[in-house]
Design a protein around this motif. Sequence first.
Motif, short mmCIF file in Angstrom:
data_model
loop_
_atom_site.label_atom_id
_atom_site.label_comp_id
_atom_site.label_asym_id
_atom_site.label_seq_id
_atom_site.Cartn_x
_atom_site.Cartn_y
_atom_site.Cartn_z
N ILE A 232 0.84 -1.20 0.00
CA ILE A 232 0.00 0.00 0.00
C ILE A 232 0.87 1.25 0.00
CG2 ILE A 232 -1.67 1.32 1.37
CD1 ILE A 232 -2.71 -1.46 2.36
N GLN A 233 1.92 1.24 0.80
CA GLN A 233 2.78 2.41 0.89
C GLN A 233 3.99 2.33 -0.04
OE1 GLN A 233 5.49 4.39 4.42
NE2 GLN A 233 3.33 4.10 4.83
N CYS A 234 4.53 1.16 -0.25
CA CYS A 234 5.79 1.06 -1.00
C CYS A 234 5.60 0.68 -2.47
CB CYS A 234 6.74 0.08 -0.33
SG CYS A 234 6.15 -1.64 -0.30
N GLY A 235 4.37 0.39 -2.88
CA GLY A 235 4.12 -0.03 -4.25
C GLY A 235 3.83 1.12 -5.19
N LEU A 236 3.55 0.77 -6.45
CA LEU A 236 3.15 1.74 -7.47
C LEU A 236 4.20 2.82 -7.73
CD1 LEU A 236 -0.63 2.00 -6.55
CD2 LEU A 236 0.36 0.86 -8.56
N GLY A 237 5.47 2.41 -7.73
CA GLY A 237 6.54 3.32 -8.11
C GLY A 237 7.33 3.94 -6.99
N ARG A 238 6.90 3.79 -5.76
CA ARG A 238 7.55 4.47 -4.64
C ARG A 238 9.02 4.07 -4.49
NH1 ARG A 238 7.08 8.97 -2.14
NH2 ARG A 238 4.83 8.76 -2.45
N THR A 239 9.37 2.83 -4.82
CA THR A 239 10.75 2.38 -4.66
C THR A 239 11.59 2.60 -5.92
OG1 THR A 239 10.22 0.13 -5.39
CG2 THR A 239 10.03 0.60 -3.01
N GLY A 240 10.97 3.09 -6.98
CA GLY A 240 11.67 3.23 -8.26
C GLY A 240 11.34 2.12 -9.23
N ASP A 241 10.72 1.06 -8.74
CA ASP A 241 10.10 0.02 -9.56
C ASP A 241 8.59 0.10 -9.34
OD1 ASP A 241 12.41 -1.42 -10.67
OD2 ASP A 241 12.82 -1.94 -8.58
N TRP A 242 7.83 -0.48 -10.24
CA TRP A 242 6.38 -0.45 -10.03
C TRP A 242 6.00 -1.08 -8.71
CZ3 TRP A 242 3.21 2.77 -11.89
CH2 TRP A 242 3.29 3.24 -13.21
N PHE A 243 6.72 -2.16 -8.35
CA PHE A 243 6.43 -2.85 -7.10
C PHE A 243 7.73 -3.19 -6.39
CE2 PHE A 243 3.32 -4.02 -10.35
CZ PHE A 243 2.20 -3.37 -9.81
N ALA A 244 7.72 -3.10 -5.08
CA ALA A 244 8.93 -3.36 -4.31
C ALA A 244 9.36 -4.82 -4.42
CB ALA A 244 8.70 -2.98 -2.84
N PHE A 245 8.39 -5.74 -4.60
CA PHE A 245 8.77 -7.15 -4.66
C PHE A 245 9.49 -7.50 -5.96
CE2 PHE A 245 4.60 -7.44 -6.84
CZ PHE A 245 4.90 -8.30 -7.88
N SER A 246 9.42 -6.62 -6.95
CA SER A 246 9.98 -6.94 -8.27
C SER A 246 11.47 -7.26 -8.21
CB SER A 246 9.75 -5.77 -9.23
OG SER A 246 8.38 -5.50 -9.39
N ARG A 247 12.19 -6.58 -7.33
CA ARG A 247 13.64 -6.76 -7.27
C ARG A 247 14.06 -7.94 -6.41
NH1 ARG A 247 15.52 -1.18 -5.14
NH2 ARG A 247 13.66 -0.52 -6.29
N THR A 248 13.08 -8.65 -5.82
CA THR A 248 13.43 -9.72 -4.88
C THR A 248 13.42 -11.10 -5.51
OG1 THR A 248 11.14 -10.16 -4.17
CG2 THR A 248 12.31 -8.34 -3.08
N GLY A 249 12.75 -11.26 -6.66
CA GLY A 249 12.61 -12.58 -7.24
C GLY A 249 11.52 -13.40 -6.61
#
Length: 417
Positions: A232-249
């Motif tokens: 809710i807070q970290c998704g939709l671009g907030r981390t620089g990716d669309w979703f924070a989980f994207s960089r975790t695999g």
Amino acid sequence: MTQFHQNSAAAGLLERDREWLLPVYARFPIVMERGEGVYLFDTSGNRYLDMMGGLGVNALGHAHPRMVRATAEQTAKLVHLSPQYCTPFAGELAERLCALSGMQGVFYSTGGAEAVEGAIKVARAFAAEAYGPHKHRIVSLLGSYHGRTMGSLAVTGQTKYRDGFGPDLPGVDFAVRDDIASLQAAVSDETCCILIETVLGEGGVYEVSHEFLAEARRLADRHHALLVLDEIQCGLGRTGDWFAFSRTGVRPDVLILGKPLGGGLPLSALLVSGELFHALGLGKHGSTLGGSPLACRLGLEFLSVVEEEGLLARVCDTGSYLREHLEALARELDIAVEARGVGLIQALELNVPGRQIAESALEQGLMLNFVQGNVMRFLPSFLLERQHVDTAMEIVRPLLRKVNAETAAAELVLASR
């Protein structure tokens, strides 16, 4: 009480608020009137650099021309409709969200807490149908924050929010963030879901480690439970990716989104994998105001603006620049504990209370936010540029140096007694 340069008319409005609004927020005594980009303006003619971003909602700043135009166009056509009828935008937005995330279905609500409630219902309904009613337990993290409705409150890992509202929803277990042994001990064959904020926001801005998320995925698979990620807070671009989980695999079974999605209007989304598409069943869940034509129209515009204006790259660049400044302060000041964060969700933890610092910054035209009483959290607009960071630091740095000196002097006095 400090009036923060408010005129007599503003003082009257503040007095009316104190008389009629329940005192559940520690509001700053300022009456805001309008916004433009990364700035807000009050009714007394003062301008403020907004580093709070409406607690993460105003990702496109204030009064973005495209959002204003989309709002005006849609308001003239249709604002709300019973969810029993279709409009052009709900399905299109759901399709785009699924294409970005890899999920297969969407349910809309108004706020993040409501979406968390939906996730709990999905997990329990799916587990009960597939394995029986005994499989109902939920594992969440200590320090997490998922909302203030009774269900979302029960899975929030901070007792200060639950105190006085018990008994809690039964069947909730808590694990320690990034402690794999703790997570392994909490998950069992009775667990229906593991609920994790990919980046703990209100809990102090802690990015959950990739290793911990990978173990959560493994345990969920082993025990036939769902992995639910609250972004809710970290998704939709907030981390620089669309979703924070994207960089975790690691891929979730359920993904929860909100805050900036509706462009400032109440809109959250519960995204599920294909296996869960029918988990709730006809008529067993709903949201009268969720997924309104206006909110979904603005959701589509929000996604388009982020893409077409290249804002994910700006989030990465400006976020890194902000982090450099915060790390420099952490090295310099004894009152600074640690700088942490990713993209434009950043924090500087202090070992002194933050309220007075926030008030002093506000008097100088800078809006700051503190969580946990002592963690300076930054959730600014994606429009933020390096020059705005420089402006903010020109205010923050002297304030923190002053508090640092005062704290050191007070400690010397105590030591001499």
